[in-house]
Design an enzyme around this catalytic site. Structure first.
Site, PDB file in Angstrom:
ATOM      1  N   ALA A 119       0.786  -1.080   0.003  1.00  0.00           N
ATOM      2  CA  ALA A 119      -0.089  -0.011   0.019  1.00  0.00           C
ATOM      3  C   ALA A 119       0.767   1.038  -0.086  1.00  0.00           C
ATOM      4  O   ALA A 119       0.214   2.289   0.093  1.00  0.00           O
ATOM      5  CB  ALA A 119      -0.827  -0.002   1.237  1.00  0.00           C
ATOM      6  N   ASN A 185       0.971  -5.130   7.564  1.00  0.00           N
ATOM      7  CA  ASN A 185       1.751  -5.738   6.803  1.00  0.00           C
ATOM      8  C   ASN A 185       2.957  -4.808   6.293  1.00  0.00           C
ATOM      9  O   ASN A 185       4.231  -5.034   6.053  1.00  0.00           O
ATOM     10  CB  ASN A 185       1.190  -6.338   5.777  1.00  0.00           C
ATOM     11  N   HIS A 215      -0.943   6.617   5.163  1.00  0.00           N
ATOM     12  CA  HIS A 215       0.365   6.163   5.566  1.00  0.00           C
ATOM     13  C   HIS A 215       1.135   7.538   5.511  1.00  0.00           C
ATOM     14  O   HIS A 215       1.304   8.244   4.446  1.00  0.00           O
ATOM     15  CB  HIS A 215       1.063   5.021   4.660  1.00  0.00           C
TER      16      HIS A 215
END
Length: 262
Positions: A119, A185, A215
């Protein structure tokens, strides 16, 4: 590599999204499933009930998207069968001994263990920056409370009653990925690209005002300073995972067959 033969391990939200978006020139040769699975696979795709079945498929690339327990058996079998191996469940690589075994298997078979960016964006820049000494890497993962449901976060804060963002965890990347494998992850990817598991700081945040999975990565070192910020749309079929996770795997496959690679 025209006619690249791909095997997916798992047939959940990520694997099905990848299969739907495969570029021209890629053959989905097989899908690895748990014994007893009743998954409905596309016509012509071989069902594999165990990693041993990889030996007869002549796969070029095996992508794992079935959970961290699938990484070691399918990874070792894929590399031994002469295929490259890309694990989506990168939290499994917080086990240093497992990572060492996979790297050794890749070296012995002259294949590659390929770590997808998941991601994240900017991982190429972070990996380039570590050529000179990095001094600090911090990764904040911010998701709506519903995305943390069913995880340890439920015992660390009251997800249903939050009115403001709460950082319910801060620690090393290996701790974050091990304790929150479905949600964090990506922390393992940041660590592998940069300072390593123990020195990468990860903060996990539940934010009732968030509508996307965000993020924020900051890194400093001799190269300078970088800040990477992403807001990813969650997959409709799995809110714990960002849409970009599957798209990064599609790009990984495309880079194996396209005449120009970015």
């Amino acid at each position: 590599m025209a006619g690249l033969r791909l095997v997916l391990v798992g047939w959940g939200a990520i694997a099905q999204r990848v299969a739907a978006l495969l570029p021209e020139g890629v053959v989905l040769a097989g899908v690895g499933l748990r014994p007893g699975s009743t998954a409905d696979l596309p016509d012509g795709v071989v069902r594999l009930d165990s990693p041993e079945g990889l030996a007869g498929l002549a796969a070029d690339l095996v992508i794992e998207a079935a959970g961290r327990t699938a990484v070691e058996p399918w990874g070792c079998a894929a590399l031994a069968a002469g295929a490259d191996f890309a694990p989506a469940s990168t939290s499994a690589l917080t086990d240093v001994a497992l990572l060492d075994r996979l790297v050794a298997a890749a070296r012995q078979s002259s294949r590659q263990l390929v770590i997808p960016p998941g991601a994240l964006g900017g991982i190429d820049a972070l990996a380039a920056a570590r050529v000179l000494p990095l001094s600090e890497v911090r990764h904040e993962i911010i998701k709506p409370p519903a995305a943390w449901a069913g995880t340890e976060a439920e015992t660390l804060c009251d997800l249903r009653k939050l009115t403001d963002a709460v950082a319910f965890f801060e620690g090393s990347a290996d701790q974050a990925a091990a304790r929150f494998p479905q949600n964090a992850n990506v922390a393992a990817i940041t660590a592998l690209a940069g300072l390593g598991m123990a020195r990468t700081v990860v903060a996990l945040v539940a934010d009732p005002g968030a509508v996307r999975n965000a993020h924020h990565v900051t890194a400093t070192g001799d190269f300078g300073r970088m800040t990477i910020r992403l807001e990813n749309r969650p997959m409709t079929t799995n809110p714990k995972t960002s849409e970009l996770t599957a798209l990064s795997l599609v790009r990984l496959v495309a880079n194996r067959v396209n005449p120009m690679v970015i």
